[in-house]
Design a protein around this motif. Structure first.
Motif, PDB file in Angstrom:
ATOM      1  N   TRP A   1      12.123  14.290  17.001  1.00 44.45           N
ATOM      2  CA  TRP A   1      10.822  13.668  16.812  1.00 44.45           C
ATOM      3  C   TRP A   1       9.999  14.489  15.832  1.00 44.45           C
ATOM      4  CZ3 TRP A   1       8.523   9.299  19.255  1.00 44.45           C
ATOM      5  CH2 TRP A   1       9.425   8.579  20.046  1.00 44.45           C
ATOM      6  N   THR A   2       9.401  13.803  14.870  1.00 48.42           N
ATOM      7  CA  THR A   2       8.541  14.468  13.904  1.00 48.42           C
ATOM      8  C   THR A   2       7.277  14.962  14.612  1.00 48.42           C
ATOM      9  OG1 THR A   2       7.434  12.391  13.326  1.00 48.42           O
ATOM     10  CG2 THR A   2       9.393  13.015  12.033  1.00 48.42           C
ATOM     11  N   GLU A   3       6.542  15.827  13.918  1.00 50.94           N
ATOM     12  CA  GLU A   3       5.285  16.331  14.459  1.00 50.94           C
ATOM     13  C   GLU A   3       4.134  15.806  13.613  1.00 50.94           C
ATOM     14  OE1 GLU A   3       3.093  20.581  15.566  1.00 50.94           O
ATOM     15  OE2 GLU A   3       4.597  20.492  13.974  1.00 50.94           O
ATOM     16  N   VAL A   4       3.039  15.416  14.281  1.00 52.93           N
ATOM     17  CA  VAL A   4       1.830  14.979  13.585  1.00 52.93           C
ATOM     18  C   VAL A   4       0.669  15.862  14.017  1.00 52.93           C
ATOM     19  CG1 VAL A   4       2.649  12.601  13.326  1.00 52.93           C
ATOM     20  CG2 VAL A   4       1.328  13.238  15.363  1.00 52.93           C
ATOM     21  N   GLU A   5      -0.506  15.588  13.484  1.00 56.02           N
ATOM     22  CA  GLU A   5      -1.686  16.408  13.761  1.00 56.02           C
ATOM     23  C   GLU A   5      -1.932  16.547  15.263  1.00 56.02           C
ATOM     24  OE1 GLU A   5      -6.461  16.547  12.571  1.00 56.02           O
ATOM     25  OE2 GLU A   5      -5.164  14.922  11.848  1.00 56.02           O
ATOM     26  N   GLY A   6      -2.382  17.714  15.663  1.00 61.82           N
ATOM     27  CA  GLY A   6      -2.676  17.961  17.073  1.00 61.82           C
ATOM     28  C   GLY A   6      -1.479  18.423  17.854  1.00 61.82           C
ATOM     29  N   TRP A   7      -0.406  18.850  17.154  1.00 62.42           N
ATOM     30  CA  TRP A   7       0.836  19.309  17.790  1.00 62.42           C
ATOM     31  C   TRP A   7       1.472  18.197  18.627  1.00 62.42           C
ATOM     32  CZ3 TRP A   7      -3.281  23.105  19.270  1.00 62.42           C
ATOM     33  CH2 TRP A   7      -3.451  24.083  18.274  1.00 62.42           C
ATOM     34  N   LEU A   8       1.250  16.961  18.209  1.00 68.56           N
ATOM     35  CA  LEU A   8       1.770  15.808  18.940  1.00 68.56           C
ATOM     36  C   LEU A   8       3.042  15.280  18.284  1.00 68.56           C
ATOM     37  CD1 LEU A   8      -1.594  13.932  19.490  1.00 68.56           C
ATOM     38  CD2 LEU A   8      -0.122  14.810  21.322  1.00 68.56           C
ATOM     39  N   PRO A   9       3.900  14.593  19.046  1.00 65.99           N
ATOM     40  CA  PRO A   9       5.079  13.973  18.449  1.00 65.99           C
ATOM     41  C   PRO A   9       4.688  12.755  17.627  1.00 65.99           C
ATOM     42  CG  PRO A   9       4.931  13.396  20.773  1.00 65.99           C
ATOM     43  CD  PRO A   9       3.850  14.410  20.515  1.00 65.99           C
ATOM     44  N   GLY A  10       5.417  12.542  16.523  1.00 69.16           N
ATOM     45  CA  GLY A  10       5.162  11.390  15.673  1.00 69.16           C
ATOM     46  C   GLY A  10       6.109  10.244  15.985  1.00 69.16           C
ATOM     47  N   GLU A  11       7.283  10.276  15.357  1.00 69.25           N
ATOM     48  CA  GLU A  11       8.257   9.212  15.580  1.00 69.25           C
ATOM     49  C   GLU A  11       9.658   9.790  15.597  1.00 69.25           C
ATOM     50  OE1 GLU A  11       7.629   6.573  12.345  1.00 69.25           O
ATOM     51  OE2 GLU A  11       8.505   7.921  10.841  1.00 69.25           O
ATOM     52  N   ALA A  12      10.571   9.034  16.184  1.00 73.73           N
ATOM     53  CA  ALA A  12      11.974   9.445  16.230  1.00 73.73           C
ATOM     54  C   ALA A  12      12.595   9.283  14.851  1.00 73.73           C
ATOM     55  CB  ALA A  12      12.732   8.609  17.250  1.00 73.73           C
ATOM     56  N   ALA A  13      13.442  10.246  14.462  1.00 76.79           N
ATOM     57  CA  ALA A  13      14.052  10.226  13.142  1.00 76.79           C
ATOM     58  C   ALA A  13      15.400  10.939  13.192  1.00 76.79           C
ATOM     59  CB  ALA A  13      13.125  10.912  12.127  1.00 76.79           C
ATOM     60  N   ASP A  14      16.132  10.841  12.092  1.00 74.87           N
ATOM     61  CA  ASP A  14      17.382  11.595  11.984  1.00 74.87           C
ATOM     62  C   ASP A  14      17.068  13.088  11.962  1.00 74.87           C
ATOM     63  OD1 ASP A  14      18.859   9.251  11.872  1.00 74.87           O
ATOM     64  OD2 ASP A  14      18.866   9.193   9.670  1.00 74.87           O
ATOM     65  N   ILE A  15      17.957  13.866  12.502  1.00 76.68           N
ATOM     66  CA  ILE A  15      17.748  15.307  12.584  1.00 76.68           C
ATOM     67  C   ILE A  15      17.905  15.940  11.202  1.00 76.68           C
ATOM     68  CG2 ILE A  15      18.578  17.454  13.617  1.00 76.68           C
ATOM     69  CD1 ILE A  15      19.615  15.783  15.965  1.00 76.68           C
ATOM     70  N   PRO A  16      16.919  16.726  10.742  1.00 76.49           N
ATOM     71  CA  PRO A  16      17.054  17.410   9.445  1.00 76.49           C
ATOM     72  C   PRO A  16      18.212  18.399   9.481  1.00 76.49           C
ATOM     73  CG  PRO A  16      14.793  17.530  10.273  1.00 76.49           C
ATOM     74  CD  PRO A  16      15.628  17.007  11.387  1.00 76.49           C
ATOM     75  N   ASP A  17      18.772  18.666   8.315  1.00 75.46           N
ATOM     76  CA  ASP A  17      19.938  19.551   8.251  1.00 75.46           C
ATOM     77  C   ASP A  17      19.668  20.908   8.870  1.00 75.46           C
ATOM     78  OD1 ASP A  17      21.413  17.589   7.037  1.00 75.46           O
ATOM     79  OD2 ASP A  17      21.148  18.361   4.996  1.00 75.46           O
ATOM     80  N   ASP A  18      18.482  21.490   8.613  1.00 78.37           N
ATOM     81  CA  ASP A  18      18.247  22.853   9.107  1.00 78.37           C
ATOM     82  C   ASP A  18      17.907  22.898  10.592  1.00 78.37           C
ATOM     83  OD1 ASP A  18      15.661  21.830   8.935  1.00 78.37           O
ATOM     84  OD2 ASP A  18      14.811  23.647   8.053  1.00 78.37           O
ATOM     85  N   LEU A  19      17.811  21.712  11.226  1.00 71.59           N
ATOM     86  CA  LEU A  19      17.592  21.653  12.671  1.00 71.59           C
ATOM     87  C   LEU A  19      18.749  20.954  13.380  1.00 71.59           C
ATOM     88  CD1 LEU A  19      13.785  20.744  12.882  1.00 71.59           C
ATOM     89  CD2 LEU A  19      14.851  22.986  13.216  1.00 71.59           C
ATOM     90  N   ASP A  20      19.847  20.795  12.691  1.00 69.70           N
ATOM     91  CA  ASP A  20      21.021  20.155  13.293  1.00 69.70           C
ATOM     92  C   ASP A  20      21.878  21.227  13.943  1.00 69.70           C
ATOM     93  OD1 ASP A  20      23.182  18.700  14.060  1.00 69.70           O
ATOM     94  OD2 ASP A  20      23.640  17.870  12.085  1.00 69.70           O
ATOM     95  N   PHE A  21      21.752  21.341  15.253  1.00 71.67           N
ATOM     96  CA  PHE A  21      22.465  22.375  16.000  1.00 71.67           C
ATOM     97  C   PHE A  21      23.693  21.815  16.713  1.00 71.67           C
ATOM     98  CE2 PHE A  21      18.037  23.778  15.655  1.00 71.67           C
ATOM     99  CZ  PHE A  21      18.238  24.996  15.008  1.00 71.67           C
ATOM    100  N   ALA A  22      24.303  20.791  16.100  1.00 73.24           N
ATOM    101  CA  ALA A  22      25.553  20.266  16.649  1.00 73.24           C
ATOM    102  C   ALA A  22      26.624  21.349  16.652  1.00 73.24           C
ATOM    103  CB  ALA A  22      26.022  19.058  15.847  1.00 73.24           C
ATOM    104  N   THR A  23      26.562  22.232  15.668  1.00 71.96           N
ATOM    105  CA  THR A  23      27.384  23.440  15.638  1.00 71.96           C
ATOM    106  C   THR A  23      26.445  24.637  15.529  1.00 71.96           C
ATOM    107  OG1 THR A  23      27.621  23.305  13.223  1.00 71.96           O
ATOM    108  CG2 THR A  23      29.338  22.259  14.566  1.00 71.96           C
ATOM    109  N   ALA A  24      26.936  25.800  15.867  1.00 77.19           N
ATOM    110  CA  ALA A  24      26.090  26.992  15.883  1.00 77.19           C
ATOM    111  C   ALA A  24      25.545  27.303  14.497  1.00 77.19           C
ATOM    112  CB  ALA A  24      26.888  28.182  16.416  1.00 77.19           C
ATOM    113  N   ARG A  25      24.233  27.552  14.422  1.00 79.87           N
ATOM    114  CA  ARG A  25      23.615  27.898  13.156  1.00 79.87           C
ATOM    115  C   ARG A  25      22.364  28.731  13.426  1.00 79.87           C
ATOM    116  NH1 ARG A  25      22.544  23.142   9.729  1.00 79.87           N
ATOM    117  NH2 ARG A  25      21.519  24.705   8.427  1.00 79.87           N
TER     118      ARG A  25
END
Length: 297
Positions: free
Chosen positions: A174-198
């Protein structure tokens, strides 16, 4: 405030009734005491300076501090002086009671009567060290007169070193919007894709993830140690938080948060309640988590 220490299998956990927190969790290996959660500076601290604290009756924030449920509108009140939202419930800010304890097990209890929020509930945490692992469980019972959506989780702080890696497969974030709130569901960015150890990215991160399989691994290769996390089936989501100097001028990039949760942030305002669990009066729900260290082969 009471501090309880649990030991066994070369593991030590220190617990505090202030906020129902974990003050530290260590593994003694070859004469070295390695912290597996962030080390705290003293026992006399609040939850935000701890190694882990509970989330009850739900975690994170609700947009606008308002939600509607079964035809009624509910209003939440801010519970910190730095965030306009009601944040993480009351347990992390309250004094718990030691219900039982032994060398390797302890149970804490806490109840809330609904002041500042529509929730009235009893919470219990159980901690144990056995079978070479640290067990935690958290249960909440609805003491109110009405059904409400509940959620549970924990907010652990893990040591972050230049070599630290995380593995925690998820389906979406989920993306982040103003107020530290969740925005919308989206595909996971590459640098946050922890399907494998990183490694963890060198930037601000404050995002929820859904579709977690309940298994995660945190590794510190420089210590030849890996920590395996195994969550109970209700914990289908997690949140990752990495601070920065703008939010915390004293941040040294020495910790990150991996927060197992039963629900999505702001689930109260999602059509499916974001996996929050509706508890009728007198009903209860429970979540569990195991932390098991091992040597990296």
């Amino acid at each position: 405030m009471t501090v309880v220490e649990l030991t066994g299998s070369g593991l030590t956990a220190r617990l505090s009734t202030r906020g129902g927190t974990v003050l530290g969790f260590w593994w003694e290996r070859s004469g070295i005491r390695l912290p597996l959660l962030r080390e705290t500076r003293s026992d006399d601290i609040d939850a935000l300076a701890s190694a882990c604290y509970p989330l009850a009756p739900f975690g994170n924030r609700v947009k606008g501090n308002r939600f509607s449920f079964r035809g009624r509108d509910y209003v939440l009140k801010p519970n910190t002086d730095w965030d306009p939202h009601y944040l993480h419930g009351e347990g992390w800010q309250s004094e718990w009671t030691v219900l039982s304890q032994s060398r390797s097990e302890a149970e804490f209890g806490f109840s809330h009567e609904g002041e500042g929020a529509p929730y009235a509930y009893e919470a219990r945490q159980r901690f144990a060290i056995h079978d070479d692992r640290f067990y935690m469980s958290l249960q909440v019972t609805n003491l109110g007169r009405e059904a409400l959506p509940f959620g549970l989780g924990w907010h652990p702080y893990f040591p972050l070193t230049p070599a630290t890696t995380l593995k925690a497969p998820a389906r979406r974030f989920w993306t982040e919007v103003e107020g530290w709130l969740p925005g919308e569901a989206a595909d996971i960015p590459d640098d946050l894709d922890f399907a494998t150890a990183r490694g963890l990215p060198h930037r601000w991160v404050n995002n929820g993830f859904e579709g977690w399989n309940g298994h995660a691994e945190i590794a510190w290769p420089e210590h030849d140690v890996r920590l395996r996390l195994t969550a109970g089936e209700r914990l289908k989501h997690y949140f990752i938080f990495i601070s920065d100097g703008g939010f915390d001028p004293g941040f040294q990039r020495d910790y990150f948060c991996f927060e197992p949760m039963s629900h999505l942030a702001n689930g109260h305002n999602l059509p499916d309640l974001g996996d929050l669990t509706v508890l009728e009066p007198g009903e209860a729900m429970m979540v569990s988590l195991q932390l098991r260290p091992e040597t990296i082969a």
